[in-house]
Enzyme design. Sequence first.
Site, mmCIF file in Angstrom:
data_model
loop_
_atom_site.group_PDB
_atom_site.id
_atom_site.type_symbol
_atom_site.label_atom_id
_atom_site.label_comp_id
_atom_site.label_asym_id
_atom_site.label_seq_id
_atom_site.Cartn_x
_atom_site.Cartn_y
_atom_site.Cartn_z
ATOM 1 C CG HIS A 141 -4.133 4.792 8.006
ATOM 2 N ND1 HIS A 141 -5.353 4.172 7.913
ATOM 3 C CD2 HIS A 141 -3.596 4.390 9.196
ATOM 4 C CE1 HIS A 141 -5.561 3.432 8.993
ATOM 5 N NE2 HIS A 141 -4.512 3.540 9.790
ATOM 6 N NE ARG A 150 1.097 3.563 8.728
ATOM 7 C CZ ARG A 150 0.337 4.315 9.528
ATOM 8 N NH1 ARG A 150 0.393 4.155 10.849
ATOM 9 N NH2 ARG A 150 -0.455 5.235 9.036
ATOM 10 C CD GLU A 167 -0.840 0.791 15.250
ATOM 11 O OE1 GLU A 167 -1.089 2.003 15.101
ATOM 12 O OE2 GLU A 167 -0.603 0.033 14.301
ATOM 13 C CG ASP A 215 -4.822 3.086 15.617
ATOM 14 O OD1 ASP A 215 -6.047 3.249 15.711
ATOM 15 O OD2 ASP A 215 -4.246 2.950 14.529
#
Length: 271
Positions: free
Chosen positions: A46, A71, A147, A173
């Site tokens: 993200h 990530r 998540e 999430d």
Amino acid sequence: MKPNLLKRSWSDGVSTVNGWLSIGNAFTAEIMAEQGYDSLTIDVQHGFLDYADARGMLQAIRASQKTPLVRVPWLEPGIIMKCLDAGVHGVICPMINTPEQAAALVDAMRYPPLGNRSFGPTRANVSAGPGYFDGANENILAIAMIETDEGVRNVEAIARVPGIDALYIGPGDLALGISRGRLRPGLDREEKEARDAIDRIRETASAAGIFSGIHCGAPEYAAQAIDWGFDMVTISSDVRLLVAAAAESLGRFQGLTGRIRTGEQDDGGGY
């Protein structure tokens, strides 16, 4: 290979603080690396960055001796292996919902016979020191993000997958998933159903003999999470910290001067 200091701390029962990098810039990564974090995670999922940005950020982090994590965007072997070859010491993989997906993550991260990672650690051979091949399987952290509602339902089976080192909670999430959209995304969850899921994930990791981490917004919540038994807490992110510092500084100025910026230029051309 240089030891993974993050994994060593966890094994010694020492909790750690993780910084989060969403701005694709080596200088901001260097600034964050010079603070007191134990590790830094480059967010290729993200974050406003891509793999090309991550390379320079890893180089900027190296001088600080902080453990570099990433990530990845998804459970895709190509980008996982490429990030490992770039020298990260751990991979956080989003949306791990089943033990089969957890096993696929391990497979992409471990050299044979423990997995099917392709050999070609271009930068890792330099940044991690001699003996990378011999030490990689033992030192590199495979971290599964839990998540979704499906992930929570399967968390015990996921935690038992050989080679998974830790479970990591993305509260936004997670809240969306377990409530089927009824709860809004956000950090620092206090709703009972969210807290129950968070506790279940942490307790499952502990029972399986692996580690747990959670992304937090406020330092106070992160401190509570350490008291609950989490091995790693992430506090905010470079973007959120920049926004908060800028807003606080400007707010103080406005309070001192009585000037409120409306978005329209004043006679002096704004400020």
